[in-house]
Motif scaffolding. Structure first.
Motif, PDB file in Angstrom:
ATOM      1  N   ALA A 223       4.245  90.730 -28.064  1.00 42.89           N
ATOM      2  CA  ALA A 223       5.211  91.022 -26.991  1.00 42.89           C
ATOM      3  C   ALA A 223       4.523  90.918 -25.634  1.00 42.89           C
ATOM      4  O   ALA A 223       3.404  91.418 -25.457  1.00 42.89           O
ATOM      5  CB  ALA A 223       5.759  92.436 -27.175  1.00 42.89           C
ATOM      6  N   THR A 224       5.168  90.259 -24.680  1.00 39.23           N
ATOM      7  CA  THR A 224       4.556  90.078 -23.361  1.00 39.23           C
ATOM      8  C   THR A 224       5.574  89.725 -22.289  1.00 39.23           C
ATOM      9  O   THR A 224       6.672  89.234 -22.603  1.00 39.23           O
ATOM     10  CB  THR A 224       3.476  88.963 -23.404  1.00 39.23           C
ATOM     11  OG1 THR A 224       2.768  88.966 -22.169  1.00 39.23           O
ATOM     12  CG2 THR A 224       4.084  87.597 -23.644  1.00 39.23           C
ATOM     13  N   SER A 225       5.183  89.955 -21.033  1.00 35.80           N
ATOM     14  CA  SER A 225       5.962  89.447 -19.891  1.00 35.80           C
ATOM     15  C   SER A 225       5.296  88.173 -19.354  1.00 35.80           C
ATOM     16  O   SER A 225       5.696  87.661 -18.314  1.00 35.80           O
ATOM     17  CB  SER A 225       5.989  90.478 -18.767  1.00 35.80           C
ATOM     18  OG  SER A 225       6.344  91.733 -19.250  1.00 35.80           O
TER      19      SER A 225
ATOM     20  N   GLN B  14       7.089  87.145 -28.128  1.00 34.75           N
ATOM     21  CA  GLN B  14       8.339  87.876 -27.857  1.00 34.75           C
ATOM     22  C   GLN B  14       8.337  88.253 -26.372  1.00 34.75           C
ATOM     23  O   GLN B  14       7.562  89.117 -25.952  1.00 34.75           O
ATOM     24  CB  GLN B  14       8.373  89.130 -28.746  1.00 34.75           C
ATOM     25  CG  GLN B  14       9.495  90.103 -28.443  1.00 34.75           C
ATOM     26  CD  GLN B  14      10.851  89.600 -28.927  1.00 34.75           C
ATOM     27  OE1 GLN B  14      10.983  89.199 -30.091  1.00 34.75           O
ATOM     28  NE2 GLN B  14      11.828  89.576 -28.033  1.00 34.75           N
TER      29      GLN B  14
ATOM     30  N   ILE C 279       9.333  90.089 -23.182  1.00 31.49           N
ATOM     31  CA  ILE C 279      10.065  91.279 -22.740  1.00 31.49           C
ATOM     32  C   ILE C 279       9.681  91.547 -21.291  1.00 31.49           C
ATOM     33  O   ILE C 279       8.598  91.158 -20.841  1.00 31.49           O
ATOM     34  CB  ILE C 279       9.836  92.529 -23.623  1.00 31.49           C
ATOM     35  CG1 ILE C 279       8.343  92.828 -23.806  1.00 31.49           C
ATOM     36  CG2 ILE C 279      10.480  92.376 -24.968  1.00 31.49           C
ATOM     37  CD1 ILE C 279       8.123  94.113 -24.602  1.00 31.49           C
TER      38      ILE C 279
ATOM     39  N   SER D  94       7.675  97.685 -19.765  1.00 34.26           N
ATOM     40  CA  SER D  94       7.200  98.637 -20.776  1.00 34.26           C
ATOM     41  C   SER D  94       6.698  97.931 -22.035  1.00 34.26           C
ATOM     42  O   SER D  94       7.032  98.309 -23.153  1.00 34.26           O
ATOM     43  CB  SER D  94       8.306  99.622 -21.154  1.00 34.26           C
ATOM     44  OG  SER D  94       8.769 100.282 -20.012  1.00 34.26           O
ATOM     45  N   VAL D  95       5.889  96.926 -21.809  1.00 40.29           N
ATOM     46  CA  VAL D  95       5.370  96.115 -22.921  1.00 40.29           C
ATOM     47  C   VAL D  95       4.572  96.973 -23.899  1.00 40.29           C
ATOM     48  O   VAL D  95       4.606  96.756 -25.111  1.00 40.29           O
ATOM     49  CB  VAL D  95       4.498  94.964 -22.347  1.00 40.29           C
ATOM     50  CG1 VAL D  95       3.820  94.169 -23.443  1.00 40.29           C
ATOM     51  CG2 VAL D  95       5.344  94.049 -21.477  1.00 40.29           C
TER      52      VAL D  95
ATOM     53  N   ALA E 292       6.150  98.301 -27.044  1.00 41.00           N
ATOM     54  CA  ALA E 292       6.773  97.348 -27.970  1.00 41.00           C
ATOM     55  C   ALA E 292       6.396  97.567 -29.448  1.00 41.00           C
ATOM     56  O   ALA E 292       7.294  97.702 -30.295  1.00 41.00           O
ATOM     57  CB  ALA E 292       6.483  95.918 -27.530  1.00 41.00           C
TER      58      ALA E 292
ATOM     59  N   LEU F  97       8.876  95.915 -31.829  1.00 44.36           N
ATOM     60  CA  LEU F  97       8.976  94.631 -31.111  1.00 44.36           C
ATOM     61  C   LEU F  97       7.600  93.959 -31.076  1.00 44.36           C
ATOM     62  O   LEU F  97       6.959  93.879 -30.033  1.00 44.36           O
ATOM     63  CB  LEU F  97       9.440  94.879 -29.670  1.00 44.36           C
ATOM     64  CG  LEU F  97      10.925  94.861 -29.372  1.00 44.36           C
ATOM     65  CD1 LEU F  97      11.165  95.177 -27.894  1.00 44.36           C
ATOM     66  CD2 LEU F  97      11.519  93.501 -29.709  1.00 44.36           C
ATOM     67  N   GLY F  98       7.142  93.505 -32.214  1.00 41.40           N
ATOM     68  CA  GLY F  98       5.858  92.804 -32.246  1.00 41.40           C
ATOM     69  C   GLY F  98       4.733  93.662 -32.795  1.00 41.40           C
ATOM     70  O   GLY F  98       4.790  94.894 -32.765  1.00 41.40           O
TER      71      GLY F  98
ATOM     72  N   ILE G 163       0.448  93.224 -28.284  1.00 39.25           N
ATOM     73  CA  ILE G 163       1.026  93.005 -26.955  1.00 39.25           C
ATOM     74  C   ILE G 163       0.038  92.216 -26.102  1.00 39.25           C
ATOM     75  O   ILE G 163      -1.162  92.121 -26.415  1.00 39.25           O
ATOM     76  CB  ILE G 163       1.362  94.330 -26.218  1.00 39.25           C
ATOM     77  CG1 ILE G 163       0.068  95.097 -25.841  1.00 39.25           C
ATOM     78  CG2 ILE G 163       2.278  95.209 -27.036  1.00 39.25           C
ATOM     79  CD1 ILE G 163       0.258  96.015 -24.653  1.00 39.25           C
TER      80      ILE G 163
ATOM     81  N   ASP H 105      -0.634  92.289 -21.981  1.00 41.73           N
ATOM     82  CA  ASP H 105      -0.158  92.880 -20.722  1.00 41.73           C
ATOM     83  C   ASP H 105      -1.323  93.063 -19.759  1.00 41.73           C
ATOM     84  O   ASP H 105      -2.499  92.940 -20.147  1.00 41.73           O
ATOM     85  CB  ASP H 105       0.501  94.251 -21.019  1.00 41.73           C
ATOM     86  CG  ASP H 105       1.365  94.733 -19.854  1.00 41.73           C
ATOM     87  OD1 ASP H 105       1.685  93.913 -18.954  1.00 41.73           O
ATOM     88  OD2 ASP H 105       1.730  95.925 -19.847  1.00 41.73           O
TER      89      ASP H 105
END
Ligand code: PRT
Ligand code: ZN
Length: 295
Positions: free
Chosen positions: A126-128, A147, A149, A152-153, A156, A161-162, A165, A167
């Protein structure tokens, strides 16, 4: 092009964006102010023209900066290098500014069976920062699901969600408090001054004046002015320890056999240097901040 008049002469204006409200806001404002540029305060306006420099500041969300810079809506900006690279911007990095330092890292839940980068194969991360992460994984031949997002990674993995992460990290305390362990640093970042790929010659000239001031401020931030008293016989050893901009000034004191020494030193290993100066015989050491250093 917006025009302004200074002493009756028409000049163009450099439009620079800084972050409206966030981690880079205070330091960006401080830098502009230390460059001697005064902004008109216009309430909650997103625009502030400068009184005494051909500059207009726009206060934006950092995510909007790469696109606006590429489209020529803004001419320059102060933004995190992470945002610039993730936005696949064509903007040019003009200067690294030394604040807003952080790293983009992959982290996994504490106690997971991570051994090496190959452990990421088949995982969902999960990452931005899907672009920077995607490039990193591709370059290393890792096949993982990204994924995307937006915030608030770090929570996750705990909500399914994954399994990992990616971040931004600075102190590492957010990872720690969310039971995550940093396993790979994939990108280093800090605030940078960027410029639009196409600027008119007038705007290039304003940018150069701004950069000249930023360089003077940056050099000053990295240096201190030092004065000390020393017995004359210790001068050669002390001068050896003090490189200065050129070489230190030495002035005789009223007390026979003693001199006062003045110079500029860098902040690297500053306390180590003070120790060495004391051992060499320096007394009454004064350390003063420097406002600007013009090369
Ligand atoms: O509203 P806008 O979109 O403009 O702001 P934003 O919320 O997207 O960005 P903001 O203000 O959080 O950060 C602006 C820039 O500061 C980033 O793009 C980075 O270049 C830089 N920066 C430096 C950081 C951090 N350090 C940082 N630690 N940006 C975010 N963080 C976050 C990180 O995402 C994580 O949630 O802080 C947390 C981790 O911090 P530590 O200290 O616990 O490790
Ligand atoms: Zn943002």
């Amino acid at each position: 092009m917006r025009l302004i008049f200074i002493h009756g002469v028409i000049v163009s204006l450099l439009r620079i964006a800084i972050q409206k409200s966030g981690r880079l806001t205070d330091a960006s404002r401080a830098l502009i102010s230390e460059c001697g540029i005064e902004l008109e305060q216009m309430g909650a306006s997103l625009r502030a023209p400068a009184f005494n420099f051909p500059l207009e500041v726009l206060f934006l969300r950092d995510d909007d900066v790469p696109g606006y810079c590429d489209d020529g809506v803004i001419d320059a900006a102060i933004v995190g290098r992470n945002v610039l690279v993730e936005g696949r911007s064509l903007a040019k990095i003009v200067r690294e500014l030394g604040f807003g330092r952080c790293r983009l890292s992959i982290a996994v839940p504490k106690g997971s069976s991570y051994r090496s980068i190959e452990s990421l194969n088949g995982l969902c991360i999960a990452t931005s920062y899907p672009n920077i992460l995607g490039d990193f994984l591709k370059a290393r031949g890792i096949t993982a699901t990204i994924q995307e997002i937006s915030g608030s990674v770090e929570v996750a993995p705990s909500i399914g969600l994954g399994e990992a992460i990616c971040d931004l990290v600075s102190s590492g305390s957010t990872l720690l408090s969310n039971g995550l362990v940093e396993v790979e640093t994939i990108f280093s970042s800090q605030a940078v001054l960027i410029s639009s790929p196409e600027l008119s010659p007038e705007k290039v000239s304003i940018l150069e004046q701004l950069v000249f001031r930023i360089d003077a401020v940056s050099r000053a931030r990295k240096t201190k002015y030092i004065t000390l008293n020393t017995p004359n016989e210790a001068i050669p050893e002390i001068v050896n320890l003090l490189p200065g901009l050129k070489s230190p000034s030495v002035l005789p004191l009223v007390t026979p056999g003693w001199s006062s020494l003045h110079t500029v030193v860098g902040e690297d290993d500053f306390w180590g240097l003070i120790e060495k100066l004391k051992i060499a015989g320096a007394q009454g050491i004064l350390v003063l901040p420097i406002e600007k250093v013009i090369a």
